[in-house]
Motif scaffolding. Sequence first.
Motif, PDB file in Angstrom:
ATOM      1  N   ASP A   1      20.059  -9.036  37.021  1.00 26.56           N
ATOM      2  CA  ASP A   1      20.413  -8.698  38.399  1.00 26.56           C
ATOM      3  C   ASP A   1      19.514  -9.488  39.343  1.00 26.56           C
ATOM      4  O   ASP A   1      18.339  -9.173  39.497  1.00 26.56           O
ATOM      5  CB  ASP A   1      20.243  -7.197  38.623  1.00 26.56           C
ATOM      6  CG  ASP A   1      20.587  -6.763  40.042  1.00 26.56           C
ATOM      7  OD1 ASP A   1      20.903  -7.625  40.892  1.00 26.56           O
ATOM      8  OD2 ASP A   1      20.540  -5.544  40.290  1.00 26.56           O
ATOM      9  N   TRP A   2      20.067 -10.508  39.957  1.00 20.75           N
ATOM     10  CA  TRP A   2      19.295 -11.374  40.855  1.00 20.75           C
ATOM     11  C   TRP A   2      18.664 -10.602  42.011  1.00 20.75           C
ATOM     12  O   TRP A   2      17.625 -11.007  42.536  1.00 20.75           O
ATOM     13  CB  TRP A   2      20.191 -12.464  41.419  1.00 20.75           C
ATOM     14  CG  TRP A   2      20.606 -13.510  40.450  1.00 20.75           C
ATOM     15  CD1 TRP A   2      20.597 -13.448  39.073  1.00 20.75           C
ATOM     16  CD2 TRP A   2      21.103 -14.803  40.767  1.00 20.75           C
ATOM     17  NE1 TRP A   2      21.067 -14.616  38.544  1.00 20.75           N
ATOM     18  CE2 TRP A   2      21.387 -15.464  39.559  1.00 20.75           C
ATOM     19  CE3 TRP A   2      21.347 -15.461  41.972  1.00 20.75           C
ATOM     20  CZ2 TRP A   2      21.892 -16.754  39.518  1.00 20.75           C
ATOM     21  CZ3 TRP A   2      21.858 -16.744  41.931  1.00 20.75           C
ATOM     22  CH2 TRP A   2      22.115 -17.385  40.717  1.00 20.75           C
ATOM     23  N   ASN A   3      19.283  -9.498  42.416  1.00 20.17           N
ATOM     24  CA  ASN A   3      18.767  -8.743  43.557  1.00 20.17           C
ATOM     25  C   ASN A   3      17.402  -8.123  43.281  1.00 20.17           C
ATOM     26  O   ASN A   3      16.650  -7.847  44.210  1.00 20.17           O
ATOM     27  CB  ASN A   3      19.761  -7.652  43.968  1.00 20.17           C
ATOM     28  CG  ASN A   3      21.022  -8.245  44.553  1.00 20.17           C
ATOM     29  OD1 ASN A   3      20.979  -9.232  45.296  1.00 20.17           O
ATOM     30  ND2 ASN A   3      22.162  -7.665  44.210  1.00 20.17           N
ATOM     31  N   GLU A   4      17.068  -7.898  41.997  1.00 19.75           N
ATOM     32  CA  GLU A   4      15.775  -7.294  41.666  1.00 19.75           C
ATOM     33  C   GLU A   4      14.606  -8.144  42.138  1.00 19.75           C
ATOM     34  O   GLU A   4      13.560  -7.619  42.495  1.00 19.75           O
ATOM     35  CB  GLU A   4      15.655  -7.097  40.157  1.00 19.75           C
ATOM     36  CG  GLU A   4      16.564  -6.039  39.610  1.00 19.75           C
ATOM     37  CD  GLU A   4      16.489  -5.942  38.099  1.00 19.75           C
ATOM     38  OE1 GLU A   4      15.653  -6.634  37.477  1.00 19.75           O
ATOM     39  OE2 GLU A   4      17.271  -5.161  37.527  1.00 19.75           O
ATOM     40  N   THR A   5      14.765  -9.467  42.098  1.00 21.12           N
ATOM     41  CA  THR A   5      13.655 -10.364  42.432  1.00 21.12           C
ATOM     42  C   THR A   5      13.965 -11.260  43.629  1.00 21.12           C
ATOM     43  O   THR A   5      13.164 -12.113  43.980  1.00 21.12           O
ATOM     44  CB  THR A   5      13.299 -11.249  41.228  1.00 21.12           C
ATOM     45  OG1 THR A   5      14.468 -11.971  40.829  1.00 21.12           O
ATOM     46  CG2 THR A   5      12.798 -10.409  40.055  1.00 21.12           C
ATOM     47  N   GLY A   6      15.137 -11.061  44.230  1.00 24.15           N
ATOM     48  CA  GLY A   6      15.512 -11.890  45.369  1.00 24.15           C
ATOM     49  C   GLY A   6      15.923 -13.305  44.976  1.00 24.15           C
ATOM     50  O   GLY A   6      15.862 -14.229  45.786  1.00 24.15           O
ATOM     51  N   THR A   7      16.363 -13.467  43.736  1.00 21.90           N
ATOM     52  CA  THR A   7      16.780 -14.784  43.260  1.00 21.90           C
ATOM     53  C   THR A   7      18.061 -15.211  43.963  1.00 21.90           C
ATOM     54  O   THR A   7      18.973 -14.412  44.160  1.00 21.90           O
ATOM     55  CB  THR A   7      16.982 -14.753  41.728  1.00 21.90           C
ATOM     56  OG1 THR A   7      15.729 -14.467  41.130  1.00 21.90           O
ATOM     57  CG2 THR A   7      17.511 -16.077  41.199  1.00 21.90           C
ATOM     58  N   ARG A   8      18.117 -16.466  44.360  1.00 26.66           N
ATOM     59  CA  ARG A   8      19.302 -17.099  44.943  1.00 26.66           C
ATOM     60  C   ARG A   8      19.416 -18.469  44.301  1.00 26.66           C
ATOM     61  O   ARG A   8      18.474 -18.958  43.690  1.00 26.66           O
ATOM     62  CB  ARG A   8      19.167 -17.238  46.461  1.00 26.66           C
ATOM     63  CG  ARG A   8      19.006 -15.919  47.211  1.00 26.66           C
ATOM     64  CD  ARG A   8      20.306 -15.102  47.204  1.00 26.66           C
ATOM     65  NE  ARG A   8      20.123 -13.783  47.807  1.00 26.66           N
ATOM     66  CZ  ARG A   8      19.922 -12.651  47.138  1.00 26.66           C
ATOM     67  NH1 ARG A   8      19.827 -12.671  45.827  1.00 26.66           N
ATOM     68  NH2 ARG A   8      19.796 -11.509  47.755  1.00 26.66           N
TER      69      ARG A   8
ATOM     70  N   HIS B   1      22.987 -17.858  33.404  1.00 27.28           N
ATOM     71  CA  HIS B   1      23.834 -17.746  34.592  1.00 27.28           C
ATOM     72  C   HIS B   1      25.185 -18.334  34.240  1.00 27.28           C
ATOM     73  O   HIS B   1      25.290 -19.510  33.889  1.00 27.28           O
ATOM     74  CB  HIS B   1      23.170 -18.507  35.748  1.00 27.28           C
ATOM     75  CG  HIS B   1      23.958 -18.510  37.011  1.00 27.28           C
ATOM     76  ND1 HIS B   1      24.535 -17.365  37.519  1.00 27.28           N
ATOM     77  CD2 HIS B   1      24.278 -19.510  37.878  1.00 27.28           C
ATOM     78  CE1 HIS B   1      25.156 -17.669  38.651  1.00 27.28           C
ATOM     79  NE2 HIS B   1      25.021 -18.967  38.874  1.00 27.28           N
TER      80      HIS B   1
ATOM     81  N   ASP C   1      11.366 -13.371  37.485  1.00 24.14           N
ATOM     82  CA  ASP C   1      12.499 -13.373  36.557  1.00 24.14           C
ATOM     83  C   ASP C   1      12.048 -13.662  35.130  1.00 24.14           C
ATOM     84  O   ASP C   1      12.588 -13.104  34.182  1.00 24.14           O
ATOM     85  CB  ASP C   1      13.538 -14.425  36.970  1.00 24.14           C
ATOM     86  CG  ASP C   1      14.251 -14.079  38.266  1.00 24.14           C
ATOM     87  OD1 ASP C   1      14.617 -12.904  38.456  1.00 24.14           O
ATOM     88  OD2 ASP C   1      14.446 -14.993  39.086  1.00 24.14           O
TER      89      ASP C   1
END
Length: 122
Positions: free
Chosen positions: A38-45, A119, A54
């Motif tokens: 879940d990218w939202n956990e670490t603010g990944t974009r 991904h 991550d």
Amino acid sequence: MERRSPLITHISWGRTAAEGLGEGKDLKLHPGGGRPWDWNETGTRHAPGIQPADVQELLDHGSQVIVLSRGMQMVLQICPETLDLLKDRGVEVHVEETTAAVRRYNALAETVAVGGLFHSTC
């Protein structure tokens, strides 16, 4: 090796499946298991990309080699700090397009404690 990393059993656009974990869009795998990434956990974009946080979970679970996928179209980037963290820890890292990353990860999983971030879209 005590805890083998789960093999990836399927990869296609928007869908990744691994042994014992079912499927998801993106997966985070390590020796003994894994979960959806879940990218939202670490603010990944897509940019600036994969964060040190991550990969920290992969290290915490004993990954000695890490495979980072950059997406099917190589859009996902990797923060320089992430690569610095892995280098400082002496962890071998492979950065590849997703389908190539899956092949490398599955091959490594047979013999080493490997972790990976996968991904499945761009």
